[in-house]
Design a protein around this motif. Structure first.
Motif, PDB file in Angstrom:
ATOM      1  N   VAL A   1      -3.904   9.295   0.999  1.00  0.00           N
ATOM      2  CA  VAL A   1      -2.445   9.178   1.058  1.00  0.00           C
ATOM      3  C   VAL A   1      -2.037   7.877   0.378  1.00  0.00           C
ATOM      4  O   VAL A   1      -2.565   6.808   0.684  1.00  0.00           O
ATOM      5  CB  VAL A   1      -1.939   9.181   2.513  1.00  0.00           C
ATOM      6  N   GLN A   2      -1.100   7.985  -0.535  1.00  0.00           N
ATOM      7  CA  GLN A   2      -0.552   6.795  -1.187  1.00  0.00           C
ATOM      8  C   GLN A   2       0.887   6.613  -0.728  1.00  0.00           C
ATOM      9  O   GLN A   2       1.627   7.582  -0.574  1.00  0.00           O
ATOM     10  CB  GLN A   2      -0.577   6.930  -2.708  1.00  0.00           C
ATOM     11  N   LEU A   3       1.256   5.365  -0.506  1.00  0.00           N
ATOM     12  CA  LEU A   3       2.598   5.042  -0.030  1.00  0.00           C
ATOM     13  C   LEU A   3       3.274   4.113  -1.021  1.00  0.00           C
ATOM     14  O   LEU A   3       2.703   3.104  -1.429  1.00  0.00           O
ATOM     15  CB  LEU A   3       2.529   4.373   1.342  1.00  0.00           C
ATOM     16  N   GLN A   4       4.478   4.463  -1.395  1.00  0.00           N
ATOM     17  CA  GLN A   4       5.264   3.646  -2.318  1.00  0.00           C
ATOM     18  C   GLN A   4       6.537   3.211  -1.612  1.00  0.00           C
ATOM     19  O   GLN A   4       7.411   4.032  -1.348  1.00  0.00           O
ATOM     20  CB  GLN A   4       5.601   4.429  -3.580  1.00  0.00           C
ATOM     21  N   ALA A   5       6.619   1.918  -1.317  1.00  0.00           N
ATOM     22  CA  ALA A   5       7.781   1.379  -0.617  1.00  0.00           C
ATOM     23  C   ALA A   5       8.732   0.723  -1.605  1.00  0.00           C
ATOM     24  O   ALA A   5       8.316   0.174  -2.626  1.00  0.00           O
ATOM     25  CB  ALA A   5       7.337   0.366   0.429  1.00  0.00           C
ATOM     26  N   SER A   6      10.006   0.765  -1.263  1.00  0.00           N
ATOM     27  CA  SER A   6      11.020   0.131  -2.105  1.00  0.00           C
ATOM     28  C   SER A   6      12.237  -0.212  -1.265  1.00  0.00           C
ATOM     29  O   SER A   6      12.369   0.266  -0.134  1.00  0.00           O
ATOM     30  CB  SER A   6      11.408   1.061  -3.258  1.00  0.00           C
ATOM     31  N   ASN A  31       1.971  13.701  11.623  1.00  0.00           N
ATOM     32  CA  ASN A  31       1.823  12.297  11.310  1.00  0.00           C
ATOM     33  C   ASN A  31       2.972  11.496  11.896  1.00  0.00           C
ATOM     34  O   ASN A  31       3.959  12.052  12.376  1.00  0.00           O
ATOM     35  CB  ASN A  31       1.758  12.095   9.789  1.00  0.00           C
ATOM     36  N   VAL A  32       2.820  10.222  11.855  1.00  0.00           N
ATOM     37  CA  VAL A  32       3.871   9.294  12.238  1.00  0.00           C
ATOM     38  C   VAL A  32       4.061   8.323  11.087  1.00  0.00           C
ATOM     39  O   VAL A  32       3.090   7.720  10.614  1.00  0.00           O
ATOM     40  CB  VAL A  32       3.521   8.505  13.516  1.00  0.00           C
ATOM     41  N   MET A  33       5.276   8.188  10.625  1.00  0.00           N
ATOM     42  CA  MET A  33       5.571   7.221   9.584  1.00  0.00           C
ATOM     43  C   MET A  33       6.455   6.129  10.160  1.00  0.00           C
ATOM     44  O   MET A  33       7.336   6.401  10.990  1.00  0.00           O
ATOM     45  CB  MET A  33       6.265   7.870   8.392  1.00  0.00           C
ATOM     46  N   GLY A  34       6.213   4.928   9.736  1.00  0.00           N
ATOM     47  CA  GLY A  34       6.990   3.845  10.313  1.00  0.00           C
ATOM     48  C   GLY A  34       6.989   2.597   9.474  1.00  0.00           C
ATOM     49  O   GLY A  34       6.366   2.543   8.407  1.00  0.00           O
ATOM     50  N   TRP A  35       7.699   1.605   9.964  1.00  0.00           N
ATOM     51  CA  TRP A  35       7.828   0.317   9.298  1.00  0.00           C
ATOM     52  C   TRP A  35       7.380  -0.786  10.242  1.00  0.00           C
ATOM     53  O   TRP A  35       7.732  -0.787  11.431  1.00  0.00           O
ATOM     54  CB  TRP A  35       9.279   0.077   8.881  1.00  0.00           C
ATOM     55  N   TYR A  93       8.051  -6.166   4.876  1.00  0.00           N
ATOM     56  CA  TYR A  93       8.089  -4.889   5.586  1.00  0.00           C
ATOM     57  C   TYR A  93       7.054  -3.949   4.968  1.00  0.00           C
ATOM     58  O   TYR A  93       7.057  -3.715   3.749  1.00  0.00           O
ATOM     59  CB  TYR A  93       9.489  -4.285   5.507  1.00  0.00           C
ATOM     60  N   TYR A  94       6.207  -3.434   5.832  1.00  0.00           N
ATOM     61  CA  TYR A  94       5.147  -2.539   5.406  1.00  0.00           C
ATOM     62  C   TYR A  94       5.389  -1.147   5.970  1.00  0.00           C
ATOM     63  O   TYR A  94       5.727  -0.985   7.151  1.00  0.00           O
ATOM     64  CB  TYR A  94       3.787  -3.034   5.894  1.00  0.00           C
ATOM     65  N   CYS A  95       5.166  -0.169   5.129  1.00  0.00           N
ATOM     66  CA  CYS A  95       5.238   1.222   5.554  1.00  0.00           C
ATOM     67  C   CYS A  95       3.862   1.664   6.048  1.00  0.00           C
ATOM     68  O   CYS A  95       2.845   1.336   5.414  1.00  0.00           O
ATOM     69  CB  CYS A  95       5.670   2.084   4.374  1.00  0.00           C
ATOM     70  N   ARG A  96       3.848   2.364   7.162  1.00  0.00           N
ATOM     71  CA  ARG A  96       2.591   2.881   7.690  1.00  0.00           C
ATOM     72  C   ARG A  96       2.670   4.389   7.858  1.00  0.00           C
ATOM     73  O   ARG A  96       3.694   4.926   8.283  1.00  0.00           O
ATOM     74  CB  ARG A  96       2.283   2.254   9.057  1.00  0.00           C
ATOM     75  N   TYR A  97       1.579   5.048   7.508  1.00  0.00           N
ATOM     76  CA  TYR A  97       1.441   6.501   7.666  1.00  0.00           C
ATOM     77  C   TYR A  97       0.233   6.726   8.553  1.00  0.00           C
ATOM     78  O   TYR A  97      -0.881   6.372   8.175  1.00  0.00           O
ATOM     79  CB  TYR A  97       1.257   7.147   6.292  1.00  0.00           C
ATOM     80  N   ARG A 101      -4.331  13.322  13.810  1.00  0.00           N
ATOM     81  CA  ARG A 101      -5.588  14.030  14.072  1.00  0.00           C
ATOM     82  C   ARG A 101      -6.781  13.092  14.026  1.00  0.00           C
ATOM     83  O   ARG A 101      -7.717  13.227  14.815  1.00  0.00           O
ATOM     84  CB  ARG A 101      -5.758  15.151  13.042  1.00  0.00           C
ATOM     85  N   PHE A 102      -6.773  12.133  13.109  1.00  0.00           N
ATOM     86  CA  PHE A 102      -7.919  11.246  12.932  1.00  0.00           C
ATOM     87  C   PHE A 102      -7.665   9.835  13.435  1.00  0.00           C
ATOM     88  O   PHE A 102      -8.573   9.009  13.438  1.00  0.00           O
ATOM     89  CB  PHE A 102      -8.313  11.197  11.447  1.00  0.00           C
ATOM     90  N   GLY A 103      -6.419   9.551  13.818  1.00  0.00           N
ATOM     91  CA  GLY A 103      -6.101   8.201  14.253  1.00  0.00           C
ATOM     92  C   GLY A 103      -6.259   7.181  13.154  1.00  0.00           C
ATOM     93  O   GLY A 103      -6.579   6.013  13.400  1.00  0.00           O
ATOM     94  N   HIS A 104      -6.042   7.618  11.902  1.00  0.00           N
ATOM     95  CA  HIS A 104      -6.240   6.738  10.748  1.00  0.00           C
ATOM     96  C   HIS A 104      -4.886   6.319  10.180  1.00  0.00           C
ATOM     97  O   HIS A 104      -3.970   7.125  10.097  1.00  0.00           O
ATOM     98  CB  HIS A 104      -7.054   7.456   9.672  1.00  0.00           C
ATOM     99  N   ASP A 105      -4.797   5.052   9.786  1.00  0.00           N
ATOM    100  CA  ASP A 105      -3.566   4.518   9.219  1.00  0.00           C
ATOM    101  C   ASP A 105      -3.707   4.248   7.727  1.00  0.00           C
ATOM    102  O   ASP A 105      -4.738   3.736   7.269  1.00  0.00           O
ATOM    103  CB  ASP A 105      -3.189   3.199   9.905  1.00  0.00           C
ATOM    104  N   TYR A 106      -2.637   4.557   6.996  1.00  0.00           N
ATOM    105  CA  TYR A 106      -2.501   4.157   5.608  1.00  0.00           C
ATOM    106  C   TYR A 106      -1.308   3.203   5.527  1.00  0.00           C
ATOM    107  O   TYR A 106      -0.309   3.383   6.223  1.00  0.00           O
ATOM    108  CB  TYR A 106      -2.247   5.369   4.708  1.00  0.00           C
ATOM    109  N   TRP A 107      -1.433   2.205   4.644  1.00  0.00           N
ATOM    110  CA  TRP A 107      -0.378   1.199   4.526  1.00  0.00           C
ATOM    111  C   TRP A 107       0.141   1.119   3.104  1.00  0.00           C
ATOM    112  O   TRP A 107      -0.634   1.213   2.152  1.00  0.00           O
ATOM    113  CB  TRP A 107      -0.908  -0.175   4.939  1.00  0.00           C
ATOM    114  N   GLY A 108       1.446   0.900   2.991  1.00  0.00           N
ATOM    115  CA  GLY A 108       2.054   0.653   1.702  1.00  0.00           C
ATOM    116  C   GLY A 108       1.868  -0.806   1.304  1.00  0.00           C
ATOM    117  O   GLY A 108       1.300  -1.614   2.040  1.00  0.00           O
ATOM    118  N   GLN A 109       2.403  -1.154   0.138  1.00  0.00           N
ATOM    119  CA  GLN A 109       2.151  -2.477  -0.430  1.00  0.00           C
ATOM    120  C   GLN A 109       3.042  -3.569   0.141  1.00  0.00           C
ATOM    121  O   GLN A 109       2.790  -4.729  -0.117  1.00  0.00           O
ATOM    122  CB  GLN A 109       2.334  -2.447  -1.961  1.00  0.00           C
ATOM    123  N   GLY A 110       4.058  -3.218   0.892  1.00  0.00           N
ATOM    124  CA  GLY A 110       4.941  -4.235   1.455  1.00  0.00           C
ATOM    125  C   GLY A 110       6.114  -4.519   0.548  1.00  0.00           C
ATOM    126  O   GLY A 110       5.976  -4.565  -0.686  1.00  0.00           O
TER     127      GLY A 110
END
Length: 117
Positions: A1-6, A31-35, A93-97, A101-110
């Motif tokens: 998963v790739q996250l692009q924040a703006s 999933n849960v998406m957040g900041w 501010y960082y975006c998190r995905y 199911r796996f309890g795994h987090d992906y993070w955006g670049q901030g």
């Protein structure tokens, strides 16, 4: 998963900003998406998040009533509408995905938000 924040930038106290975070790649339906926000010398802290199923939201006490998190219908982009901004809202501010199911987090670049007094 790739996250692009703006959407970060500089704003005066009392102003508004809207952050966006678009997810792409291996999208998971549950999933849960957040900041999260981070300032120098402190841990990254939750600002707000929203679930893909049901759209349940959670906010930090400090932003309740001022910030609103939302998702688009395709549920691959999350938004953070920030109103009545205060200098203490300043931070990266960082975006998190989170894949439930796996309890795994992906993070955006901030993205940097600076609120001047």
């Amino acid at each position: 998963v790739q996250l692009q924040a703006s959407g970060g930038g500089v704003v005066q106290a009392g102003g508004s900003l809207r952050l966006s975070c678009a997810a792409s790649g291996g999208i998971f339906s549950t999933n849960v998406m957040g900041w999260y926000r981070q300032v120098p010398g402190k841990q990254r802290e939750l600002v707000g998040d929203i679930t893909s199923i049901g759209g349940s939201t959670d906010y930090a006490d400090s932003v309740k009533g001022r910030f609103t998190i939302s998702r688009d219908n395709a549920k691959t982009t999350v938004y953070l509408q920030m109103n009545s901004l205060r200098p203490e809202d300043t931070g990266v501010y960082y975006c998190r995905y989170r894949v439930i199911r796996f309890g795994h987090d992906y993070w955006g670049q901030g993205t940097l938000v600076t609120v001047s007094s």
